[in-house]
Write a protein that holds these residues in place. Sequence first.
Motif, PDB file in Angstrom:
ATOM      1  N   LYS A 137      40.420   3.131  18.840  1.00 39.16           N
ATOM      2  CA  LYS A 137      41.263   2.652  19.932  1.00 39.16           C
ATOM      3  C   LYS A 137      42.730   2.997  19.691  1.00 39.16           C
ATOM      4  O   LYS A 137      43.467   3.313  20.638  1.00 39.16           O
ATOM      5  CB  LYS A 137      41.089   1.147  20.099  1.00 39.16           C
ATOM      6  CG  LYS A 137      39.735   0.748  20.666  1.00 39.16           C
ATOM      7  CD  LYS A 137      39.650  -0.760  20.888  1.00 39.16           C
ATOM      8  CE  LYS A 137      38.348  -1.152  21.547  1.00 39.16           C
ATOM      9  NZ  LYS A 137      38.269  -2.619  21.784  1.00 39.16           N
ATOM     10  N   ALA A 138      43.163   2.922  18.429  1.00 38.10           N
ATOM     11  CA  ALA A 138      44.550   3.285  18.111  1.00 38.10           C
ATOM     12  C   ALA A 138      44.809   4.748  18.462  1.00 38.10           C
ATOM     13  O   ALA A 138      45.884   5.100  18.979  1.00 38.10           O
ATOM     14  CB  ALA A 138      44.835   3.032  16.639  1.00 38.10           C
ATOM     15  N   GLY A 139      43.830   5.613  18.206  1.00 37.37           N
ATOM     16  CA  GLY A 139      43.972   7.016  18.570  1.00 37.37           C
ATOM     17  C   GLY A 139      44.060   7.211  20.073  1.00 37.37           C
ATOM     18  O   GLY A 139      44.863   8.020  20.560  1.00 37.37           O
ATOM     19  N   GLU A 140      43.259   6.453  20.817  1.00 33.09           N
ATOM     20  CA  GLU A 140      43.299   6.538  22.272  1.00 33.09           C
ATOM     21  C   GLU A 140      44.635   6.021  22.809  1.00 33.09           C
ATOM     22  O   GLU A 140      45.191   6.576  23.772  1.00 33.09           O
ATOM     23  CB  GLU A 140      42.145   5.742  22.868  1.00 33.09           C
ATOM     24  CG  GLU A 140      40.772   6.323  22.549  1.00 33.09           C
ATOM     25  CD  GLU A 140      39.631   5.424  22.974  1.00 33.09           C
ATOM     26  OE1 GLU A 140      39.909   4.300  23.459  1.00 33.09           O
ATOM     27  OE2 GLU A 140      38.469   5.832  22.836  1.00 33.09           O
ATOM     28  N   PHE A 141      45.155   4.971  22.182  1.00 29.82           N
ATOM     29  CA  PHE A 141      46.445   4.415  22.588  1.00 29.82           C
ATOM     30  C   PHE A 141      47.546   5.442  22.351  1.00 29.82           C
ATOM     31  O   PHE A 141      48.410   5.671  23.217  1.00 29.82           O
ATOM     32  CB  PHE A 141      46.712   3.136  21.793  1.00 29.82           C
ATOM     33  CG  PHE A 141      47.883   2.327  22.263  1.00 29.82           C
ATOM     34  CD1 PHE A 141      47.734   1.375  23.261  1.00 29.82           C
ATOM     35  CD2 PHE A 141      49.134   2.490  21.694  1.00 29.82           C
ATOM     36  CE1 PHE A 141      48.809   0.622  23.697  1.00 29.82           C
ATOM     37  CE2 PHE A 141      50.216   1.739  22.112  1.00 29.82           C
ATOM     38  CZ  PHE A 141      50.059   0.799  23.118  1.00 29.82           C
ATOM     39  N   ALA A 142      47.519   6.081  21.177  1.00 29.00           N
ATOM     40  CA  ALA A 142      48.526   7.098  20.862  1.00 29.00           C
ATOM     41  C   ALA A 142      48.433   8.279  21.818  1.00 29.00           C
ATOM     42  O   ALA A 142      49.460   8.852  22.226  1.00 29.00           O
ATOM     43  CB  ALA A 142      48.359   7.562  19.419  1.00 29.00           C
ATOM     44  N   ALA A 143      47.208   8.658  22.199  1.00 29.43           N
ATOM     45  CA  ALA A 143      47.033   9.770  23.132  1.00 29.43           C
ATOM     46  C   ALA A 143      47.605   9.431  24.505  1.00 29.43           C
ATOM     47  O   ALA A 143      48.228  10.285  25.162  1.00 29.43           O
ATOM     48  CB  ALA A 143      45.554  10.127  23.247  1.00 29.43           C
ATOM     49  N   ALA A 144      47.410   8.194  24.958  1.00 27.67           N
ATOM     50  CA  ALA A 144      47.975   7.779  26.246  1.00 27.67           C
ATOM     51  C   ALA A 144      49.492   7.791  26.200  1.00 27.67           C
ATOM     52  O   ALA A 144      50.153   8.204  27.158  1.00 27.67           O
ATOM     53  CB  ALA A 144      47.464   6.386  26.621  1.00 27.67           C
ATOM     54  N   ALA A 145      50.062   7.349  25.076  1.00 25.55           N
ATOM     55  CA  ALA A 145      51.516   7.370  24.925  1.00 25.55           C
ATOM     56  C   ALA A 145      52.035   8.808  24.909  1.00 25.55           C
ATOM     57  O   ALA A 145      53.088   9.109  25.480  1.00 25.55           O
ATOM     58  CB  ALA A 145      51.918   6.643  23.643  1.00 25.55           C
ATOM     59  N   ARG A 146      51.296   9.699  24.259  1.00 31.98           N
ATOM     60  CA  ARG A 146      51.710  11.099  24.235  1.00 31.98           C
ATOM     61  C   ARG A 146      51.647  11.698  25.638  1.00 31.98           C
ATOM     62  O   ARG A 146      52.512  12.502  26.020  1.00 31.98           O
ATOM     63  CB  ARG A 146      50.820  11.904  23.283  1.00 31.98           C
ATOM     64  CG  ARG A 146      51.196  13.389  23.224  1.00 31.98           C
ATOM     65  CD  ARG A 146      50.500  14.136  22.108  1.00 31.98           C
ATOM     66  NE  ARG A 146      50.907  15.523  22.114  1.00 31.98           N
ATOM     67  CZ  ARG A 146      50.130  16.531  22.463  1.00 31.98           C
ATOM     68  NH1 ARG A 146      48.863  16.304  22.803  1.00 31.98           N
ATOM     69  NH2 ARG A 146      50.584  17.772  22.439  1.00 31.98           N
ATOM     70  N   PHE A 147      50.648  11.327  26.408  1.00 35.91           N
ATOM     71  CA  PHE A 147      50.553  11.831  27.781  1.00 35.91           C
ATOM     72  C   PHE A 147      51.782  11.393  28.581  1.00 35.91           C
ATOM     73  O   PHE A 147      52.363  12.195  29.316  1.00 35.91           O
ATOM     74  CB  PHE A 147      49.270  11.296  28.412  1.00 35.91           C
ATOM     75  CG  PHE A 147      48.943  11.893  29.757  1.00 35.91           C
ATOM     76  CD1 PHE A 147      48.996  13.247  29.979  1.00 35.91           C
ATOM     77  CD2 PHE A 147      48.573  11.068  30.822  1.00 35.91           C
ATOM     78  CE1 PHE A 147      48.679  13.797  31.223  1.00 35.91           C
ATOM     79  CE2 PHE A 147      48.246  11.601  32.062  1.00 35.91           C
ATOM     80  CZ  PHE A 147      48.309  12.967  32.267  1.00 35.91           C
ATOM     81  N   ILE A 148      52.193  10.159  28.408  1.00 40.11           N
ATOM     82  CA  ILE A 148      53.412   9.683  29.080  1.00 40.11           C
ATOM     83  C   ILE A 148      54.606  10.513  28.649  1.00 40.11           C
ATOM     84  O   ILE A 148      55.445  10.923  29.474  1.00 40.11           O
ATOM     85  CB  ILE A 148      53.659   8.185  28.752  1.00 40.11           C
ATOM     86  CG1 ILE A 148      52.734   7.292  29.575  1.00 40.11           C
ATOM     87  CG2 ILE A 148      55.122   7.796  29.001  1.00 40.11           C
ATOM     88  CD1 ILE A 148      53.153   7.069  31.003  1.00 40.11           C
ATOM     89  N   ASP A 149      54.732  10.779  27.355  1.00 42.92           N
ATOM     90  CA  ASP A 149      55.855  11.591  26.860  1.00 42.92           C
ATOM     91  C   ASP A 149      55.833  12.991  27.467  1.00 42.92           C
ATOM     92  O   ASP A 149      56.888  13.537  27.844  1.00 42.92           O
ATOM     93  CB  ASP A 149      55.799  11.695  25.341  1.00 42.92           C
ATOM     94  CG  ASP A 149      56.234  10.417  24.641  1.00 42.92           C
ATOM     95  OD1 ASP A 149      56.887   9.571  25.287  1.00 42.92           O
ATOM     96  OD2 ASP A 149      55.928  10.249  23.447  1.00 42.92           O
ATOM     97  N   LEU A 150      54.660  13.589  27.554  1.00 41.82           N
ATOM     98  CA  LEU A 150      54.553  14.913  28.149  1.00 41.82           C
ATOM     99  C   LEU A 150      54.949  14.894  29.612  1.00 41.82           C
ATOM    100  O   LEU A 150      55.628  15.816  30.104  1.00 41.82           O
ATOM    101  CB  LEU A 150      53.119  15.435  28.001  1.00 41.82           C
ATOM    102  CG  LEU A 150      52.693  15.849  26.591  1.00 41.82           C
ATOM    103  CD1 LEU A 150      51.174  15.978  26.503  1.00 41.82           C
ATOM    104  CD2 LEU A 150      53.368  17.148  26.183  1.00 41.82           C
ATOM    105  N   LEU A 151      54.556  13.858  30.318  1.00 42.56           N
ATOM    106  CA  LEU A 151      54.929  13.755  31.734  1.00 42.56           C
ATOM    107  C   LEU A 151      56.434  13.628  31.901  1.00 42.56           C
ATOM    108  O   LEU A 151      57.011  14.114  32.866  1.00 42.56           O
ATOM    109  CB  LEU A 151      54.220  12.547  32.369  1.00 42.56           C
ATOM    110  CG  LEU A 151      52.699  12.624  32.434  1.00 42.56           C
ATOM    111  CD1 LEU A 151      52.126  11.299  32.927  1.00 42.56           C
ATOM    112  CD2 LEU A 151      52.228  13.759  33.316  1.00 42.56           C
ATOM    113  N   ARG A 152      57.082  12.939  30.931  1.00 44.69           N
ATOM    114  CA  ARG A 152      58.540  12.823  30.954  1.00 44.69           C
ATOM    115  C   ARG A 152      59.221  14.121  30.513  1.00 44.69           C
ATOM    116  O   ARG A 152      60.424  14.274  30.649  1.00 44.69           O
ATOM    117  CB  ARG A 152      58.996  11.721  29.983  1.00 44.69           C
ATOM    118  CG  ARG A 152      58.653  10.313  30.342  1.00 44.69           C
ATOM    119  CD  ARG A 152      59.528   9.398  29.493  1.00 44.69           C
ATOM    120  NE  ARG A 152      59.038   8.037  29.457  1.00 44.69           N
ATOM    121  CZ  ARG A 152      58.462   7.466  28.404  1.00 44.69           C
ATOM    122  NH1 ARG A 152      58.311   8.144  27.291  1.00 44.69           N
ATOM    123  NH2 ARG A 152      58.062   6.217  28.443  1.00 44.69           N
TER     124      ARG A 152
END
Length: 233
Positions: free
Chosen positions: A215-230
């Motif tokens: 789950k921590a990996g999935e959380f980090a991936a979602a945060a990275r997706f947000i960063d990429l969108l920004r």
Amino acid sequence: MKRFYKIAAAEPAADGWTVTLDGRPIRTPAKAAFIAPNEGTAAAAATEWMVQEDVVKPAEMPITRSVNTAIDRTGPEFDQVAEMVAAYGGSDLLCYRAVGPEALTARQAAAWEPLLAWAETTFGSRLVATTGVMHVEQPAGSLTRLTEAVRGFDPYALTALYDLVALSGSLIIGLGVAEGRLNAATGWQVSRIDETWQEEMWGVDADAAALAARKAGEFAAAARFIDLLRGSS
């Protein structure tokens, strides 16, 4: 499926960027055009395709999966997804504190009170904290303003926010990561205060630890997706 291509690349497309495999644009599982909103997101997805070896493993391609989800599900079902995400505000993790021991309640307060204060300042949404697990009714106006904040996300960002909120159990933590108030590591840490306390008291259960790591990996991936969108990854 087996890898059938030699080169994956990010290329401009109508309304954004796509990923091509040997020059041919990919499509989503629902057969829609795969369109990322910016070059960085498409490039990250293309890298996921490039690093696949003999067999393409979608579970190892979180950016590709998030773009697919935004196009196939979140966009067409935007109202329902936004409602599901916003609903977490009515029972937010940060509002339910342990009755003891004092060291645990102090740890919760130190991590969670600043986030509730940030939500009040940023969104005009004051949430009420309580002890125990009995449901506490939150101010209707606060929930309305949090819902408005959620609905301000586009389908791509809402896809990431959904994962951040569902994994952490907290709308405020999810918004904190999405808005740059928290980084991924800190967001995950503050969502796991109770579990970390239990591990310190009673030791680590191997199965629970493995699930938490996934789950921590999935959380980090979602945060990275947000960063990429920004455009900031």
